[in-house]
Design a protein around this motif. Structure first.
Motif, PDB file in Angstrom:
ATOM      1  N   PHE A  22       0.234 -32.026 -81.992  1.00  0.00           N
ATOM      2  CA  PHE A  22       1.355 -31.949 -82.925  1.00  0.00           C
ATOM      3  C   PHE A  22       2.660 -31.770 -82.176  1.00  0.00           C
ATOM      4  O   PHE A  22       2.721 -31.063 -81.173  1.00  0.00           O
ATOM      5  CB  PHE A  22       1.168 -30.750 -83.869  1.00  0.00           C
ATOM      6  CG  PHE A  22      -0.158 -30.736 -84.567  1.00  0.00           C
ATOM      7  CD1 PHE A  22      -1.244 -30.092 -84.007  1.00  0.00           C
ATOM      8  CD2 PHE A  22      -0.325 -31.359 -85.791  1.00  0.00           C
ATOM      9  CE1 PHE A  22      -2.481 -30.076 -84.639  1.00  0.00           C
ATOM     10  CE2 PHE A  22      -1.545 -31.350 -86.432  1.00  0.00           C
ATOM     11  CZ  PHE A  22      -2.621 -30.708 -85.848  1.00  0.00           C
ATOM     12  N   TYR A  29       6.672 -30.509 -82.953  1.00  0.00           N
ATOM     13  CA  TYR A  29       7.576 -29.831 -83.871  1.00  0.00           C
ATOM     14  C   TYR A  29       8.970 -29.791 -83.250  1.00  0.00           C
ATOM     15  O   TYR A  29       9.120 -29.768 -82.034  1.00  0.00           O
ATOM     16  CB  TYR A  29       7.137 -28.386 -84.131  1.00  0.00           C
ATOM     17  CG  TYR A  29       5.903 -28.230 -84.975  1.00  0.00           C
ATOM     18  CD1 TYR A  29       4.631 -28.310 -84.421  1.00  0.00           C
ATOM     19  CD2 TYR A  29       6.009 -27.966 -86.342  1.00  0.00           C
ATOM     20  CE1 TYR A  29       3.495 -28.144 -85.205  1.00  0.00           C
ATOM     21  CE2 TYR A  29       4.879 -27.786 -87.138  1.00  0.00           C
ATOM     22  CZ  TYR A  29       3.638 -27.874 -86.562  1.00  0.00           C
ATOM     23  OH  TYR A  29       2.520 -27.712 -87.336  1.00  0.00           O
ATOM     24  N   GLN A  84      12.401 -27.282 -83.393  1.00  0.00           N
ATOM     25  CA  GLN A  84      12.846 -25.972 -83.838  1.00  0.00           C
ATOM     26  C   GLN A  84      14.329 -25.791 -83.507  1.00  0.00           C
ATOM     27  O   GLN A  84      14.726 -25.858 -82.348  1.00  0.00           O
ATOM     28  CB  GLN A  84      12.030 -24.842 -83.203  1.00  0.00           C
ATOM     29  CG  GLN A  84      12.365 -23.469 -83.768  1.00  0.00           C
ATOM     30  CD  GLN A  84      11.449 -22.375 -83.265  1.00  0.00           C
ATOM     31  OE1 GLN A  84      10.867 -22.476 -82.191  1.00  0.00           O
ATOM     32  NE2 GLN A  84      11.309 -21.307 -84.040  1.00  0.00           N
ATOM     33  N   GLY A 123      17.150 -19.965 -84.775  1.00  0.00           N
ATOM     34  CA  GLY A 123      17.092 -19.127 -85.959  1.00  0.00           C
ATOM     35  C   GLY A 123      16.285 -19.689 -87.103  1.00  0.00           C
ATOM     36  O   GLY A 123      16.313 -19.143 -88.212  1.00  0.00           O
ATOM     37  N   LYS A 124      15.549 -20.767 -86.867  1.00  0.00           N
ATOM     38  CA  LYS A 124      14.759 -21.393 -87.933  1.00  0.00           C
ATOM     39  C   LYS A 124      13.307 -21.542 -87.523  1.00  0.00           C
ATOM     40  O   LYS A 124      12.951 -21.394 -86.355  1.00  0.00           O
ATOM     41  CB  LYS A 124      15.350 -22.762 -88.280  1.00  0.00           C
ATOM     42  CG  LYS A 124      16.761 -22.680 -88.843  1.00  0.00           C
ATOM     43  CD  LYS A 124      17.181 -23.991 -89.440  1.00  0.00           C
ATOM     44  CE  LYS A 124      18.560 -23.861 -90.116  1.00  0.00           C
ATOM     45  NZ  LYS A 124      18.981 -25.127 -90.742  1.00  0.00           N
ATOM     46  N   GLY A 125      12.462 -21.850 -88.497  1.00  0.00           N
ATOM     47  CA  GLY A 125      11.064 -22.103 -88.215  1.00  0.00           C
ATOM     48  C   GLY A 125      10.838 -23.500 -87.683  1.00  0.00           C
ATOM     49  O   GLY A 125      11.670 -24.392 -87.873  1.00  0.00           O
ATOM     50  N   PRO A 126       9.718 -23.720 -86.992  1.00  0.00           N
ATOM     51  CA  PRO A 126       9.394 -25.068 -86.508  1.00  0.00           C
ATOM     52  C   PRO A 126       9.284 -26.064 -87.658  1.00  0.00           C
ATOM     53  O   PRO A 126       8.717 -25.747 -88.702  1.00  0.00           O
ATOM     54  CB  PRO A 126       8.054 -24.879 -85.809  1.00  0.00           C
ATOM     55  CG  PRO A 126       8.004 -23.425 -85.442  1.00  0.00           C
ATOM     56  CD  PRO A 126       8.711 -22.731 -86.552  1.00  0.00           C
ATOM     57  N   PHE A 166       7.827 -29.743 -88.701  1.00  0.00           N
ATOM     58  CA  PHE A 166       6.814 -30.713 -88.298  1.00  0.00           C
ATOM     59  C   PHE A 166       7.421 -32.094 -88.090  1.00  0.00           C
ATOM     60  O   PHE A 166       8.229 -32.570 -88.892  1.00  0.00           O
ATOM     61  CB  PHE A 166       5.718 -30.780 -89.366  1.00  0.00           C
ATOM     62  CG  PHE A 166       4.754 -31.901 -89.172  1.00  0.00           C
ATOM     63  CD1 PHE A 166       4.811 -33.033 -89.969  1.00  0.00           C
ATOM     64  CD2 PHE A 166       3.792 -31.843 -88.182  1.00  0.00           C
ATOM     65  CE1 PHE A 166       3.923 -34.081 -89.792  1.00  0.00           C
ATOM     66  CE2 PHE A 166       2.894 -32.884 -87.997  1.00  0.00           C
ATOM     67  CZ  PHE A 166       2.973 -34.004 -88.802  1.00  0.00           C
ATOM     68  N   THR A 202       1.784 -35.960 -85.889  1.00  0.00           N
ATOM     69  CA  THR A 202       0.425 -35.645 -85.465  1.00  0.00           C
ATOM     70  C   THR A 202      -0.152 -36.873 -84.788  1.00  0.00           C
ATOM     71  O   THR A 202      -0.018 -38.000 -85.287  1.00  0.00           O
ATOM     72  CB  THR A 202      -0.478 -35.287 -86.661  1.00  0.00           C
ATOM     73  OG1 THR A 202       0.127 -34.285 -87.436  1.00  0.00           O
ATOM     74  CG2 THR A 202      -1.833 -34.798 -86.156  1.00  0.00           C
ATOM     75  N   LEU A 204       8.635 -28.482 -79.586  1.00  0.00           N
ATOM     76  CA  LEU A 204       7.371 -27.797 -79.306  1.00  0.00           C
ATOM     77  C   LEU A 204       6.209 -28.750 -79.476  1.00  0.00           C
ATOM     78  O   LEU A 204       6.195 -29.545 -80.424  1.00  0.00           O
ATOM     79  CB  LEU A 204       7.178 -26.626 -80.284  1.00  0.00           C
ATOM     80  CG  LEU A 204       8.296 -25.594 -80.379  1.00  0.00           C
ATOM     81  CD1 LEU A 204       8.012 -24.629 -81.525  1.00  0.00           C
ATOM     82  CD2 LEU A 204       8.427 -24.832 -79.079  1.00  0.00           C
ATOM     83  N   LYS A 236      -6.500 -21.954 -85.209  1.00  0.00           N
ATOM     84  CA  LYS A 236      -5.165 -21.752 -84.668  1.00  0.00           C
ATOM     85  C   LYS A 236      -4.610 -23.030 -84.073  1.00  0.00           C
ATOM     86  O   LYS A 236      -5.336 -23.932 -83.653  1.00  0.00           O
ATOM     87  CB  LYS A 236      -5.174 -20.664 -83.596  1.00  0.00           C
ATOM     88  CG  LYS A 236      -5.805 -21.085 -82.280  1.00  0.00           C
ATOM     89  CD  LYS A 236      -5.653 -20.016 -81.210  1.00  0.00           C
ATOM     90  CE  LYS A 236      -6.238 -20.493 -79.884  1.00  0.00           C
ATOM     91  NZ  LYS A 236      -6.082 -19.483 -78.820  1.00  0.00           N
ATOM     92  N   LEU A 237      -3.271 -23.076 -84.029  1.00  0.00           N
ATOM     93  CA  LEU A 237      -2.572 -24.043 -83.199  1.00  0.00           C
ATOM     94  C   LEU A 237      -2.221 -23.351 -81.892  1.00  0.00           C
ATOM     95  O   LEU A 237      -1.749 -22.208 -81.904  1.00  0.00           O
ATOM     96  CB  LEU A 237      -1.286 -24.519 -83.872  1.00  0.00           C
ATOM     97  CG  LEU A 237      -1.409 -25.339 -85.153  1.00  0.00           C
ATOM     98  CD1 LEU A 237      -0.034 -25.761 -85.647  1.00  0.00           C
ATOM     99  CD2 LEU A 237      -2.282 -26.561 -84.934  1.00  0.00           C
ATOM    100  N   PHE A 279       0.280 -23.413 -78.927  1.00  0.00           N
ATOM    101  CA  PHE A 279       1.612 -23.956 -78.678  1.00  0.00           C
ATOM    102  C   PHE A 279       2.000 -23.875 -77.213  1.00  0.00           C
ATOM    103  O   PHE A 279       1.658 -22.917 -76.512  1.00  0.00           O
ATOM    104  CB  PHE A 279       2.660 -23.173 -79.475  1.00  0.00           C
ATOM    105  CG  PHE A 279       2.779 -23.583 -80.906  1.00  0.00           C
ATOM    106  CD1 PHE A 279       1.947 -23.041 -81.859  1.00  0.00           C
ATOM    107  CD2 PHE A 279       3.727 -24.510 -81.290  1.00  0.00           C
ATOM    108  CE1 PHE A 279       2.055 -23.421 -83.188  1.00  0.00           C
ATOM    109  CE2 PHE A 279       3.848 -24.896 -82.615  1.00  0.00           C
ATOM    110  CZ  PHE A 279       3.004 -24.344 -83.565  1.00  0.00           C
ATOM    111  N   GLY A 280       2.785 -24.867 -76.778  1.00  0.00           N
ATOM    112  CA  GLY A 280       3.497 -24.751 -75.532  1.00  0.00           C
ATOM    113  C   GLY A 280       4.765 -23.934 -75.750  1.00  0.00           C
ATOM    114  O   GLY A 280       5.101 -23.555 -76.878  1.00  0.00           O
ATOM    115  N   THR A 281       5.467 -23.676 -74.651  1.00  0.00           N
ATOM    116  CA  THR A 281       6.669 -22.852 -74.737  1.00  0.00           C
ATOM    117  C   THR A 281       7.920 -23.667 -75.055  1.00  0.00           C
ATOM    118  O   THR A 281       8.988 -23.097 -75.241  1.00  0.00           O
ATOM    119  CB  THR A 281       6.891 -22.065 -73.435  1.00  0.00           C
ATOM    120  OG1 THR A 281       6.855 -22.974 -72.343  1.00  0.00           O
ATOM    121  CG2 THR A 281       5.798 -21.013 -73.245  1.00  0.00           C
TER     122      THR A 281
END
Lengths: 114, 110
Positions: free
Chosen positions: B34, B36, B38, B41-44, B46, B49, B87, B97-98, B100-102
């Protein structure tokens, strides 16, 4: 917009106090998740839920508990907050309608533990 | 051990200068890869895929590709509004779980 809200959006608390974060969704998704995001670590799964009263641990669950008494609400509780729990917390849902593997995230809660 | 590494950590480009972001992964039983976006101050949010090697997905100036060990996010003629952290994450079978990379922090300079 996945119809996810989180509250509060910001919170500052003292070490040793209990804290509850709320995630609310409006689209009847079965799966809900709590992640934390810290510099250098990426997002990490804390707990998830696969239905009302059905929950399981993620990779960083120590010090956290969750509850889901209604489909739309998933609560994350820090029983006794510590400074290491200072982080940004994100709730997510698993999509549907052809997006069954994708997770969609809320806006986040920034928690500071002094 | 399942893991994902993103590179570079940060990338600054001039507006219109195309480039690629890398996501290297090691996973047993890949269910999905996946991407994403970001914003601060916000969520990832999408984006894509990918499920199998050779697959490609496109959206506006972004194209994601997948091999057996890597995924690339190609950005063509970027604009300042493409500035964000990108991301990548994967899921594997038998695990909710996903991972994630940094992330790669992308800055597009006008």
């Amino acid at each position: 917009d996945a119809g996810i809200t989180q509250s509060p959006r910001h919170k500052v608390t003292e070490t040793g106090t209990p804290v509850t974060l709320r995630c609310h969704q409006t689209e009847n998704h079965r799966y809900m998740y709590w992640y934390r995001q810290d510099p250098g670590h990426g997002l990490r799964l804390i707990h998830y839920s696969y239905g009302v009263k059905d929950t399981d641990k993620g990779e960083v669950s120590d010090g956290y508990s969750v509850s889901r008494s209604k489909t739309e609400d998933f609560l994350l509780t820090l029983e006794s907050a510590t400074s290491s729990q200072t982080s940004v917390y994100f709730c997510a849902i698993r999509g549907g309608g052809g997006l069954d593997n994708e997770q969609f995230f809320g806006p986040g809660t920034r928690l500071t533990v002094l | 051990e399942d893991q994902v590494t993103q590179s570079p950590e940060a990338l600054r480009l001039q507006e219109g200068e195309s480039s690629s972001l890398n996501c290297s992964y090691t996973v047993s039983g890949l269910r999905g890869l996946f991407w994403y976006r970001q914003d601060p101050g916000k969520g990832p949010e999408f984006l894509f895929t990918l499920y199998s090697a050779g697959e490609e997905k496109e959206k506006e100036r972004l194209k994601a590709t997948l091999t057996k060990k890597e995924s690339f996010l190609h950005i063509t003629a970027p604009k300042p509004e493409d500035s964000a952290t990108y991301l990548c994450a994967f899921s594997n079978f038998g695990n909710e779980k996903l991972t994630f990379g940094t992330g790669t922090r992308l800055t597009i300079i006008p």
